[in-house]
Scaffold this motif. Structure first.
Motif, PDB file in Angstrom:
ATOM      1  N   SER A 122      -0.144 -40.578  16.997  1.00 21.11           N
ATOM      2  CA  SER A 122      -0.632 -41.937  16.893  1.00 21.11           C
ATOM      3  C   SER A 122      -1.840 -42.146  17.787  1.00 21.11           C
ATOM      4  CB  SER A 122       0.478 -42.932  17.224  1.00 21.11           C
ATOM      5  OG  SER A 122       0.878 -42.767  18.573  1.00 21.11           O
ATOM      6  N   GLU A 123      -1.996 -41.381  18.878  1.00 24.18           N
ATOM      7  CA  GLU A 123      -3.174 -41.478  19.727  1.00 24.18           C
ATOM      8  C   GLU A 123      -4.422 -41.027  18.986  1.00 24.18           C
ATOM      9  OE1 GLU A 123      -2.899 -39.663  23.541  1.00 24.18           O
ATOM     10  OE2 GLU A 123      -0.905 -40.447  23.884  1.00 24.18           O
ATOM     11  N   ASN A 124      -4.325 -39.999  18.213  1.00 25.71           N
ATOM     12  CA  ASN A 124      -5.466 -39.485  17.456  1.00 25.71           C
ATOM     13  C   ASN A 124      -5.919 -40.481  16.399  1.00 25.71           C
ATOM     14  OD1 ASN A 124      -5.521 -37.156  18.920  1.00 25.71           O
ATOM     15  ND2 ASN A 124      -4.350 -35.966  17.432  1.00 25.71           N
ATOM     16  N   THR A 125      -5.004 -41.151  15.769  1.00 24.76           N
ATOM     17  CA  THR A 125      -5.374 -42.088  14.722  1.00 24.76           C
ATOM     18  C   THR A 125      -6.037 -43.333  15.291  1.00 24.76           C
ATOM     19  OG1 THR A 125      -3.165 -43.050  14.746  1.00 24.76           O
ATOM     20  CG2 THR A 125      -3.589 -41.312  13.128  1.00 24.76           C
ATOM     21  N   THR A 126      -5.745 -43.716  16.519  1.00 24.78           N
ATOM     22  CA  THR A 126      -6.376 -44.891  17.091  1.00 24.78           C
ATOM     23  C   THR A 126      -7.824 -44.613  17.463  1.00 24.78           C
ATOM     24  OG1 THR A 126      -5.567 -44.336  19.298  1.00 24.78           O
ATOM     25  CG2 THR A 126      -4.227 -45.852  17.955  1.00 24.78           C
ATOM     26  N   ASN A 127      -8.214 -43.384  17.683  1.00 22.78           N
ATOM     27  CA  ASN A 127      -9.581 -43.021  18.038  1.00 22.78           C
ATOM     28  C   ASN A 127     -10.457 -42.804  16.805  1.00 22.78           C
ATOM     29  OD1 ASN A 127      -8.996 -43.129  20.742  1.00 22.78           O
ATOM     30  ND2 ASN A 127      -8.498 -40.951  20.877  1.00 22.78           N
ATOM     31  N   GLN A 128      -9.912 -42.882  15.659  1.00 18.73           N
ATOM     32  CA  GLN A 128     -10.663 -42.655  14.437  1.00 18.73           C
ATOM     33  C   GLN A 128     -11.018 -43.981  13.781  1.00 18.73           C
ATOM     34  OE1 GLN A 128      -8.333 -40.164  11.909  1.00 18.73           O
ATOM     35  NE2 GLN A 128      -8.477 -38.376  13.242  1.00 18.73           N
ATOM     36  N   ILE A 129     -12.170 -43.975  13.119  1.00 20.18           N
ATOM     37  CA  ILE A 129     -12.584 -45.145  12.352  1.00 20.18           C
ATOM     38  C   ILE A 129     -12.461 -44.784  10.884  1.00 20.18           C
ATOM     39  CG2 ILE A 129     -14.507 -46.653  11.762  1.00 20.18           C
ATOM     40  CD1 ILE A 129     -15.558 -46.214  14.573  1.00 20.18           C
TER      41      ILE A 129
END
Length: 90
Positions: free
Chosen positions: A2-9
């Motif tokens: 979930s951390e990786n998905t928050t850094n993506q646009i």
């Protein structure tokens, strides 16, 4: 994860097309601006040359008018002198 998905646009296809379309449009506008600048410069040079020619023609016409005016004045004075010389003495 979930951390990786928050850094993506995430962009939709429409948003991506709009961004790419805008960049292409800006580049096209810059190219059109450069072309128009070149055409304006070329037309400005031609216009300046035509203005110089017109100025030359005006100067020539002015000189002709001055010459004609002087000729008419001299002719009028000469005609008056001729007529006065033909008058009977009083």
């Amino acid at each position: 994860m979930s951390e990786n998905t928050t850094n993506q646009i995430t962009l939709t296809a429409e948003q991506l097309v709009n961004i790419v379309g805008h960049a292409a449009t800006q580049e096209q506008l810059d190219n059109v601006r450069r072309e128009l600048d070149a055409k304006i410069d070329k037309l400005d040079e031609r216009l300046s040359a035509k203005i110089e020619r017109v100025d030359g023609k005006i100067d020539t016409l002015k000189n002709w008018m001055l010459g004609m005016g002087f000729t008419v004045l001299v002719s009028a004075v000469a005609a008056t002198a001729f007529i006065v010389s033909r008058l009977p003495p009083q």
